[in-house]
Design a protein around this motif. Sequence first.
Motif, PDB file in Angstrom:
ATOM      1  N   ARG A 167       0.819  -1.223   0.000  1.00 19.05           N
ATOM      2  CA  ARG A 167       0.000   0.000   0.000  1.00 19.05           C
ATOM      3  C   ARG A 167       0.845   1.262   0.000  1.00 19.05           C
ATOM      4  O   ARG A 167       0.366   2.338  -0.390  1.00 19.05           O
ATOM      5  CB  ARG A 167      -0.930  -0.004   1.209  1.00 19.05           C
ATOM      6  CG  ARG A 167      -2.072  -1.020   1.097  1.00 19.05           C
ATOM      7  CD  ARG A 167      -2.919  -0.998   2.351  1.00 19.05           C
ATOM      8  NE  ARG A 167      -2.184  -1.526   3.494  1.00 19.05           N
ATOM      9  CZ  ARG A 167      -2.476  -1.252   4.757  1.00 19.05           C
ATOM     10  NH1 ARG A 167      -3.471  -0.433   5.046  1.00 19.05           N
ATOM     11  NH2 ARG A 167      -1.785  -1.800   5.737  1.00 19.05           N
ATOM     12  N   ILE A 168       2.090   1.155   0.478  1.00 22.67           N
ATOM     13  CA  ILE A 168       3.028   2.261   0.420  1.00 22.67           C
ATOM     14  C   ILE A 168       4.352   1.706  -0.133  1.00 22.67           C
ATOM     15  O   ILE A 168       4.483   0.505  -0.319  1.00 22.67           O
ATOM     16  CB  ILE A 168       3.251   2.912   1.798  1.00 22.67           C
ATOM     17  CG1 ILE A 168       3.853   1.897   2.785  1.00 22.67           C
ATOM     18  CG2 ILE A 168       1.955   3.495   2.340  1.00 22.67           C
ATOM     19  CD1 ILE A 168       4.231   2.521   4.131  1.00 22.67           C
ATOM     20  N   ALA A 169       5.303   2.590  -0.383  1.00 18.32           N
ATOM     21  CA  ALA A 169       6.604   2.145  -0.908  1.00 18.32           C
ATOM     22  C   ALA A 169       7.196   1.080   0.006  1.00 18.32           C
ATOM     23  O   ALA A 169       7.309   1.265   1.214  1.00 18.32           O
ATOM     24  CB  ALA A 169       7.545   3.334  -1.019  1.00 18.32           C
ATOM     25  N   CYS A 170       7.571  -0.046  -0.583  1.00 18.86           N
ATOM     26  CA  CYS A 170       8.037  -1.182   0.192  1.00 18.86           C
ATOM     27  C   CYS A 170       9.105  -1.929  -0.608  1.00 18.86           C
ATOM     28  O   CYS A 170       9.019  -2.032  -1.827  1.00 18.86           O
ATOM     29  CB  CYS A 170       6.871  -2.119   0.528  1.00 18.86           C
ATOM     30  SG  CYS A 170       7.311  -3.481   1.636  1.00 18.86           S
ATOM     31  N   TYR A 171      10.095  -2.472   0.125  1.00 20.22           N
ATOM     32  CA  TYR A 171      11.220  -3.137  -0.532  1.00 20.22           C
ATOM     33  C   TYR A 171      11.447  -4.539   0.017  1.00 20.22           C
ATOM     34  O   TYR A 171      11.097  -4.852   1.157  1.00 20.22           O
ATOM     35  CB  TYR A 171      12.508  -2.321  -0.343  1.00 20.22           C
ATOM     36  CG  TYR A 171      12.541  -1.063  -1.167  1.00 20.22           C
ATOM     37  CD1 TYR A 171      13.138  -1.039  -2.422  1.00 20.22           C
ATOM     38  CD2 TYR A 171      11.949   0.111  -0.698  1.00 20.22           C
ATOM     39  CE1 TYR A 171      13.164   0.122  -3.191  1.00 20.22           C
ATOM     40  CE2 TYR A 171      11.966   1.272  -1.454  1.00 20.22           C
ATOM     41  CZ  TYR A 171      12.575   1.269  -2.700  1.00 20.22           C
ATOM     42  OH  TYR A 171      12.580   2.420  -3.462  1.00 20.22           O
ATOM     43  N   GLY A 172      12.039  -5.355  -0.832  1.00 19.45           N
ATOM     44  CA  GLY A 172      12.568  -6.638  -0.411  1.00 19.45           C
ATOM     45  C   GLY A 172      14.078  -6.587  -0.571  1.00 19.45           C
ATOM     46  O   GLY A 172      14.611  -5.794  -1.364  1.00 19.45           O
ATOM     47  N   TYR A 173      14.780  -7.427   0.175  1.00 22.20           N
ATOM     48  CA  TYR A 173      16.245  -7.394   0.168  1.00 22.20           C
ATOM     49  C   TYR A 173      16.812  -8.784  -0.119  1.00 22.20           C
ATOM     50  O   TYR A 173      16.324  -9.783   0.394  1.00 22.20           O
ATOM     51  CB  TYR A 173      16.773  -6.902   1.514  1.00 22.20           C
ATOM     52  CG  TYR A 173      16.375  -5.474   1.835  1.00 22.20           C
ATOM     53  CD1 TYR A 173      17.058  -4.407   1.265  1.00 22.20           C
ATOM     54  CD2 TYR A 173      15.317  -5.190   2.700  1.00 22.20           C
ATOM     55  CE1 TYR A 173      16.704  -3.086   1.548  1.00 22.20           C
ATOM     56  CE2 TYR A 173      14.956  -3.886   2.991  1.00 22.20           C
ATOM     57  CZ  TYR A 173      15.648  -2.827   2.421  1.00 22.20           C
ATOM     58  OH  TYR A 173      15.293  -1.530   2.694  1.00 22.20           O
ATOM     59  N   ARG A 174      17.862  -8.805  -0.924  1.00 19.88           N
ATOM     60  CA  ARG A 174      18.564 -10.044  -1.272  1.00 19.88           C
ATOM     61  C   ARG A 174      20.007  -9.929  -0.791  1.00 19.88           C
ATOM     62  O   ARG A 174      20.747  -9.031  -1.230  1.00 19.88           O
ATOM     63  CB  ARG A 174      18.524 -10.282  -2.783  1.00 19.88           C
ATOM     64  CG  ARG A 174      19.291 -11.540  -3.265  1.00 19.88           C
ATOM     65  CD  ARG A 174      19.255 -11.628  -4.781  1.00 19.88           C
ATOM     66  NE  ARG A 174      20.070 -12.726  -5.310  1.00 19.88           N
ATOM     67  CZ  ARG A 174      19.607 -13.946  -5.564  1.00 19.88           C
ATOM     68  NH1 ARG A 174      18.323 -14.217  -5.322  1.00 19.88           N
ATOM     69  NH2 ARG A 174      20.409 -14.883  -6.040  1.00 19.88           N
TER      70      ARG A 174
END
Length: 309
Positions: free
Chosen positions: A143-150
């Motif tokens: 719903r808002i800016a969101c990130y995943g990390y590798r």
Amino acid sequence: MKIWFLGTGAGRPGKHRNVTGIALQLPDPSCHWWLFDAGEATQHQLLRTPLKLSKLEAVFVTHLHGDHLYGLPGLLSSRSFDGGITPLRLFGPPGLKHYVDTVFGISGTQLDYELHIHELTAPEGEIWDNGTVRIEAGALEHRIACYGYRVTEREQPGKLLVHKLEELGLTAGPLYGKLKQGQSVALEDGTLIRSEDVTGEAKPGRVVTILGDTKPCANVVKLAKGADLLVHEATFARGMEEKAHEFGHSTTAEAAEAAAAAGAKRLVMTHFSGRYGSEDLIRLEAEAAERFKPVTAAVDLMMLEVNRE
């Protein structure tokens, strides 16, 4: 590598689940660890682990919803009291710096270390490399800016082939260490010994993918490609996809499908809705296991080893 689940609930704390916080201990010899999200009371949960705030090297915030963020100011402040004097890096979406500066400004908080805040503006790509591991970020759909990390560990040199070294007349000593580290060495007679000629096959580095809140999207699979461990939210049970997507979340079945599509080696689900009690986790895990194995439904303070193959 070791990973601790400091909180596995969604939205707000419950009797048996805290809100989101995940700690990743880096491989030896660094002894450092990284934190992914810091929901309310994350530092309380840390007190029940062997991790020390003074060894915290970086914090990665997936998004600015309170259940992933409200514990951050207190944790950063406590790091000073715990002897943390080395610089700390803080990564997250735009607005993170304003949030931290505002809280610290109003409260008069002073840190005994340098805090470097990096706001993510590009949709994806490498954001940092500490020499041991590198980390990439990718935008998710929430719903808002969101990130995943590798997180990708560097390739490890292969085992020294001692019999070859002995044939070359090289005895155990400092030169062994240089060869093990991938360096070439020269003998007194000028003979050059290349590391790749006297070591076995290199070992690929481990990959851990930790996602923020998201509904199914292409970047989930991209970030998790071939990961040794994928941490994926599973806020709702199978069959509740419509509701999950309405709020930018995924179901158990969708987490499993993402792991399968990415070719991940192991899936851990977290971020469970408060509607599910501890007794429901067996059912949620079984739903995902119909589409992907091995899968684990995380519980608070669970620790897992991420082993090399």
